[in-house]
Scaffold this motif. Structure first.
Motif, PDB file in Angstrom:
ATOM      1  N   ARG A  14      -0.270   7.287  -4.132  1.00 26.76           N
ATOM      2  CA  ARG A  14      -1.407   6.537  -4.685  1.00 26.76           C
ATOM      3  C   ARG A  14      -1.621   6.890  -6.162  1.00 26.76           C
ATOM      4  NH1 ARG A  14      -3.652   7.560   0.412  1.00 26.76           N
ATOM      5  NH2 ARG A  14      -4.841   9.351  -0.363  1.00 26.76           N
TER       6      ARG A  14
ATOM      7  N   HIS B 282      -7.771  -8.614  -5.168  1.00 24.12           N
ATOM      8  CA  HIS B 282      -9.173  -8.458  -4.781  1.00 24.12           C
ATOM      9  C   HIS B 282      -9.340  -8.251  -3.285  1.00 24.12           C
ATOM     10  CE1 HIS B 282     -10.302  -9.430  -8.837  1.00 24.12           C
ATOM     11  NE2 HIS B 282      -9.767 -10.643  -8.770  1.00 24.12           N
ATOM     12  N   THR B 283      -8.425  -8.807  -2.504  1.00 25.41           N
ATOM     13  CA  THR B 283      -8.582  -8.774  -1.049  1.00 25.41           C
ATOM     14  C   THR B 283      -7.863  -7.606  -0.388  1.00 25.41           C
ATOM     15  OG1 THR B 283      -6.673 -10.239  -0.829  1.00 25.41           O
ATOM     16  CG2 THR B 283      -8.863 -11.272  -0.925  1.00 25.41           C
ATOM     17  N   SER B 284      -7.281  -6.702  -1.169  1.00 26.22           N
ATOM     18  CA  SER B 284      -6.489  -5.620  -0.583  1.00 26.22           C
ATOM     19  C   SER B 284      -6.553  -4.382  -1.457  1.00 26.22           C
ATOM     20  CB  SER B 284      -5.030  -6.073  -0.429  1.00 26.22           C
ATOM     21  OG  SER B 284      -4.206  -4.989  -0.071  1.00 26.22           O
ATOM     22  N   SER B 285      -6.360  -3.239  -0.821  1.00 24.64           N
ATOM     23  CA  SER B 285      -6.326  -1.984  -1.574  1.00 24.64           C
ATOM     24  C   SER B 285      -4.930  -1.718  -2.129  1.00 24.64           C
ATOM     25  CB  SER B 285      -6.735  -0.820  -0.669  1.00 24.64           C
ATOM     26  OG  SER B 285      -5.842  -0.721   0.437  1.00 24.64           O
ATOM     27  N   GLY B 286      -3.954  -2.552  -1.739  1.00 23.02           N
ATOM     28  CA  GLY B 286      -2.601  -2.379  -2.223  1.00 23.02           C
ATOM     29  C   GLY B 286      -2.434  -2.929  -3.632  1.00 23.02           C
ATOM     30  N   ARG B 287      -1.217  -2.857  -4.130  1.00 32.30           N
ATOM     31  CA  ARG B 287      -0.934  -3.331  -5.477  1.00 32.30           C
ATOM     32  C   ARG B 287       0.140  -4.411  -5.433  1.00 32.30           C
ATOM     33  NH1 ARG B 287      -3.883   0.750  -5.523  1.00 32.30           N
ATOM     34  NH2 ARG B 287      -4.441   1.963  -7.387  1.00 32.30           N
TER      35      ARG B 287
ATOM     36  N   LYS C 119      -4.235  -4.776  -8.985  1.00 34.64           N
ATOM     37  CA  LYS C 119      -4.833  -4.855  -7.662  1.00 34.64           C
ATOM     38  C   LYS C 119      -5.127  -6.300  -7.306  1.00 34.64           C
ATOM     39  CE  LYS C 119      -7.211  -0.421  -7.037  1.00 34.64           C
ATOM     40  NZ  LYS C 119      -8.537   0.227  -6.913  1.00 34.64           N
TER      41      LYS C 119
ATOM     42  N   GLY D 255       0.807  -1.214   0.000  1.00 32.99           N
ATOM     43  CA  GLY D 255       0.000   0.000   0.000  1.00 32.99           C
ATOM     44  C   GLY D 255       0.838   1.260   0.000  1.00 32.99           C
ATOM     45  N   SER D 256       0.174   2.396  -0.182  1.00 37.38           N
ATOM     46  CA  SER D 256       0.868   3.686  -0.291  1.00 37.38           C
ATOM     47  C   SER D 256       1.566   4.072   1.014  1.00 37.38           C
ATOM     48  CB  SER D 256      -0.109   4.780  -0.719  1.00 37.38           C
ATOM     49  OG  SER D 256      -1.179   4.876   0.204  1.00 37.38           O
TER      50      SER D 256
END
Length: 340
Positions: free
Chosen positions: A43, A59-64, A57, A25-26
């Motif tokens: 971001r 599916h289970t996280s906002s991270g990359r 992305k 994540g950011s």
């Protein structure tokens, strides 16, 4: 063309994902890179890298996480050469300083050590037997009519086969044939010797020797096995540590692929003097599409070309793997000259 900041972000995400296997994540990047920008700016840069197909992305996280395209960009443009950690250098030096009797023993130990230090699966193929020569042929009586024929080749390989003589015969009846073989064929390439033996050489012939012709067939059988292509595999079970495939039939098919010399020579890329990296769908065989395969070729002058490859996840530590393979390739070429 990526900016310097975008390059730093992509490299950091690839490094973090290789270590943890979790989306990045950011906030993590901001703390790690110490860039004089806001989390929102990070971001935005991540969104741009995603638009370029370099990140994706989960599916289970906002991270990359890196995409296959992102890994390819990293390998081609961002990856830097590095020195091996001291403990790895020590382990490799210990392997190569040991004096092995056979090439097979050396390659078996190299694959084991590489699998141990990387956590991946390592495959090696020794140089093709283009100029391996017959060094000697012996006949040893074991017990009564039970005997053993032993072939020694110029690469240190010892191949043997036990057989029985019919009642009333003894190994002394064959000694003149053995002496003739040693006088006339020792020093010749195995392939030339095989061609000089008349008739087909069945691999499953009867192990009771009744005639000199049958004994020559046995001799040819042992010769053929002495130069048979072999795959050396280290870390077979490591596959389960980096595979997401729970289909045991696919895992079984993967093992069959890894154990086939002919198939492995086809799927390992022609790296020439460098290290080739095939990522995901870049691999020729669909069984390898969930993985990355890093490989290199090593050539022993006047003999042939061998290969060594490391199979791992797409988030493997590419820079370390490339350094390891390059180091092992150079040392193998030097060491194997002593075995041929």
């Amino acid at each position: 063309m990526l900016t310097e900041r975008q390059r730093l972000i992509l490299m950091a995400i690839i490094a973090d994902y290789a270590r943890s296997g979790r989306a990045v994540g950011s906030k993590t990047l901001l703390a790690e890179l110490q860039l004089p920008v806001s989390s929102a700016t990070i971001r935005n840069e991540m969104a741009y890298l995603e638009d370029q197909g370099l990140l994706q992305k989960e599916h289970t996280s906002s991270g990359r996480v890196p995409s296959q395209t992102g890994y390819r960009y990293y390998v081609d443009f961002l990856m830097k050469s590095r020195r091996l950690p001291t403990e790895l250098e020590v382990k490799l030096r210990r392997v190569f300083n040991h004096r092995f009797q056979q090439v097979d023993d050396l390659l078996g130990q190299v694959t084991r050590i590489l699998a141990e230090v990387t956590g991946y699966t390592v495959v090696a193929l020794k140089p093709e037997a283009l100029d391996v020569r017959l060094s000697g042929f012996q006949l040893v009586t074991i017990d009564g009519q039970q005997n053993m024929a032993i072939v020694v080749t110029s690469d240190g390989q010892v191949t043997s086969q036990s057989f029985r003589l019919p009642t009333g015969s003894s190994s002394s009846d064959l000694q003149s044939l053995v002496s003739n073989i040693n006088q006339t064929l020792v020093g010749q390439p195995i392939r030339v010797v095989l061609q000089s033996l008349s008739g087909d050489l069945p691999l499953g012939l009867e192990r009771t020797i009744r005639t000199p012709a049958a004994f020559l067939q046995l001799f040819g059988d042992i010769l053929a096995r002495s130069i048979q292509d072999t795959v050396f595999i280290g870390g077979r079970l490591n596959v389960f540590d980096f595979t997401t495939d729970t289909n045991l039939q696919d895992i079984k098919a993967l093992y069959q692929l890894l154990e086939s010399p002919a198939q492995m020579r086809q799927v390992i890329g022609a790296a020439n003097d460098g290290v080739m990296i095939q990522i995901g769908s870049e691999n020729d065989d669909d069984l390898l599409s969930p993985y990355s395969l890093a490989s290199t070729s090593y050539r022993v002058p006047n003999h042939g070309t061998g290969e060594i490859a490391i199979l791992g996840p797409t988030n493997m530590n590419y820079s370390e793997v490339v350094t390891l393979l390059a180091t092992v390739r150079e040392t193998l070429v030097s060491e194997l000259k002593e075995y041929y």
